[in-house]
Design an enzyme around this catalytic site. Sequence first.
Site, PDB file in Angstrom:
ATOM      1  N   PHE A   1       0.699  -0.959  -0.125  1.00  0.00           N
ATOM      2  CA  PHE A   1      -0.069  -0.396  -0.087  1.00  0.00           C
ATOM      3  C   PHE A   1       1.033   1.102   0.141  1.00  0.00           C
ATOM      4  O   PHE A   1      -0.204   2.579  -0.412  1.00  0.00           O
ATOM      5  CB  PHE A   1      -1.286  -0.156   1.257  1.00  0.00           C
ATOM      6  CG  PHE A   1      -0.351   0.350   2.467  1.00  0.00           C
ATOM      7  CD1 PHE A   1       0.136   1.103   3.164  1.00  0.00           C
ATOM      8  CD2 PHE A   1      -1.232   1.833   2.619  1.00  0.00           C
ATOM      9  CE1 PHE A   1       0.259   1.745   4.077  1.00  0.00           C
ATOM     10  CE2 PHE A   1      -1.196   2.933   3.513  1.00  0.00           C
ATOM     11  CZ  PHE A   1       0.318   2.616   4.616  1.00  0.00           C
ATOM     12  N   LYS A   2       1.737   1.431   0.248  1.00  0.00           N
ATOM     13  CA  LYS A   2       3.423   2.736  -0.236  1.00  0.00           C
ATOM     14  C   LYS A   2       2.896   2.998  -1.320  1.00  0.00           C
ATOM     15  O   LYS A   2       3.439   4.179  -1.116  1.00  0.00           O
ATOM     16  CB  LYS A   2       4.608   1.892   0.717  1.00  0.00           C
ATOM     17  CG  LYS A   2       4.475   1.667   1.292  1.00  0.00           C
ATOM     18  CD  LYS A   2       4.959   2.788   3.398  1.00  0.00           C
ATOM     19  CE  LYS A   2       4.915   2.042   4.533  1.00  0.00           C
ATOM     20  NZ  LYS A   2       3.920   0.508   4.984  1.00  0.00           N
ATOM     21  N   ASP A   3       3.061   2.224  -2.145  1.00  0.00           N
ATOM     22  CA  ASP A   3       2.626   2.712  -3.829  1.00  0.00           C
ATOM     23  C   ASP A   3       1.915   3.932  -3.114  1.00  0.00           C
ATOM     24  O   ASP A   3       1.725   4.750  -4.275  1.00  0.00           O
ATOM     25  CB  ASP A   3       2.801   1.149  -4.609  1.00  0.00           C
ATOM     26  CG  ASP A   3       3.585  -0.100  -4.619  1.00  0.00           C
ATOM     27  OD1 ASP A   3       4.943   0.633  -4.203  1.00  0.00           O
ATOM     28  OD2 ASP A   3       3.511  -0.544  -4.972  1.00  0.00           O
TER      29      ASP A   3
ATOM     30  N   LEU B   1       3.179   6.423  -2.838  1.00  0.00           N
ATOM     31  CA  LEU B   1       4.819   7.052  -3.000  1.00  0.00           C
ATOM     32  C   LEU B   1       4.615   7.124  -4.303  1.00  0.00           C
ATOM     33  O   LEU B   1       5.703   7.862  -5.457  1.00  0.00           O
ATOM     34  CB  LEU B   1       5.818   6.549  -2.277  1.00  0.00           C
ATOM     35  CG  LEU B   1       6.304   6.581  -0.802  1.00  0.00           C
ATOM     36  CD1 LEU B   1       7.235   4.810  -0.576  1.00  0.00           C
ATOM     37  CD2 LEU B   1       7.017   7.688  -1.068  1.00  0.00           C
TER      38      LEU B   1
END
Length: 496
Positions: free
Chosen positions: A111-113, A116
């Site tokens: 989920f950091k995508d 980011l």
Amino acid sequence: MEVRYTNTRDASETVSASRAILNGLAGGGGLYVPTVIPKLDISVEDLSKMSYREIAYEVMRRFLTDFTEEELKTCIERAYDSKFDTRKIAPLVKADGAYYLELFHGATIAFKDMALSILPHLLITAARKNHVKNDIVILTATSGDTGKAALAGFADVEGTKIIVFYPKNGVSPIQEKQMVTQKGENTLVVGIHGNFDQAQTGVKQMFSDPDLKKDLDAAGYQFSSANSINIGRLVPQIVYYAYACAQLYANGETGADEKINVVVPTGNFGNILAAFYAKNMGLPIERLICASNKNKVLYDFFSTGVYDRNREFMLTSSPSMDILISSNLERLIYRIAGEDAGANAALMRQLASSGRYEITPRMREQLDVFYGNYADEDETAAEIRRLYQDAGYVIDTHTAVASAVYQKYLAETGDTLKTVIASTASPFKFTRSVMNAIDEQYDVMSDFELVDALSFLAKVKVPRAIEEIREARVLHDTECETDEMESVVRDFLGIG
Ligand SMILES: *Cc1c(COP(=O)(O)O)cnc(C)c1O
């Protein structure tokens, strides 16, 4: 109406959205918070007719008020494109009565995508708006996951460079392979002969070194960070909660104004804080269910009003939630302290000096929209197995913590509201733990055998991010000692 950003520890500091993104951290270690949470004055019915990008624009323009329409739309288009393997960007999957919001369809299948992939574009736009001519150099120390997500986000973004330091013997072979195969002229990946703390200390030293800053500036560069406390990461995370409400309505699962619950597997408290902001924007969200693993500082906080990091740090199968200081919680504390920077700063000083603080009963009263619980390692594995056996749906270990906590919540409360579970990583990212949870006999297989076995069981194609590292060439082989980090940076940037 302009939304400004104020320092959680110093009421005298207030800046524009673009400044807050550019600065990252506020003065004195504080965080930037919006002075008001804007309302999303669009019905769920109208949202349900919009694409992910359109909803992203509607949510983000209300927070990032000094970005023009064109700037924001360009950032959104560049972020949420074919880097994601589905046009939905964040699909909602129904399994065994709950709705899993899959936040793992981006470049690194976690989920950091979601944030980011847009942060680099926001950052560059913010720099230009504030007449910063320098190129932005992102400097990051990583223990694995964030490094790759940041590299993927910044690769080939004009006006930026990104340098990632990781402990040479301190990340998993897959994590290392993901990083050292990173493409992009503007990327540099360096394995240091030391541990993560040493990498982080080295990076912090460079950030605060005035000589280095001067030399960088002379060469047309300045440092910035892609830290998870940047408001430019928080705001894009609000979007998918609006999108989840919209999809539920579009699929005929909810009626107009029908409230839902949200469950979030939590570490640094960023993702669930975004859900809290989504609720405060007026989205029909009732309960915010905060799920922890054995590092259950947040569960204890919600049940006692005492935040206490003085405890053993435990390694679990959900490593991105192995956290004892949840930095983003400060934004909630500030809010329930009546937006009193002095009161918040006092609590944060206690946290820094004694590792603990206790909130007042009046502050606690405002936490009843939250429900906290946790799942241990056995419960997490059992939940992966249960969901696979009952519904044929395979989830990763982090999502399983959330799913197990939701089962506890249901048993305790009997609440019948429809519930969205934030699914924060693809099961292909944690294949061994996932497959072992389903059946221990899988443990004899190699990593890539497990990938194929998972694909067969789950009836899901192997994600591109995994296929790529099977074959990809190593493009980065720089290593250094802990005291050589600065010279590596100077070499890469061509400054003496
Ligand atoms: C970072 C991360 C989390 C925790 O999110 P926070 O915003 O830090 O609470 C949960 N699951 C996965 C897979 C993550 O990468």
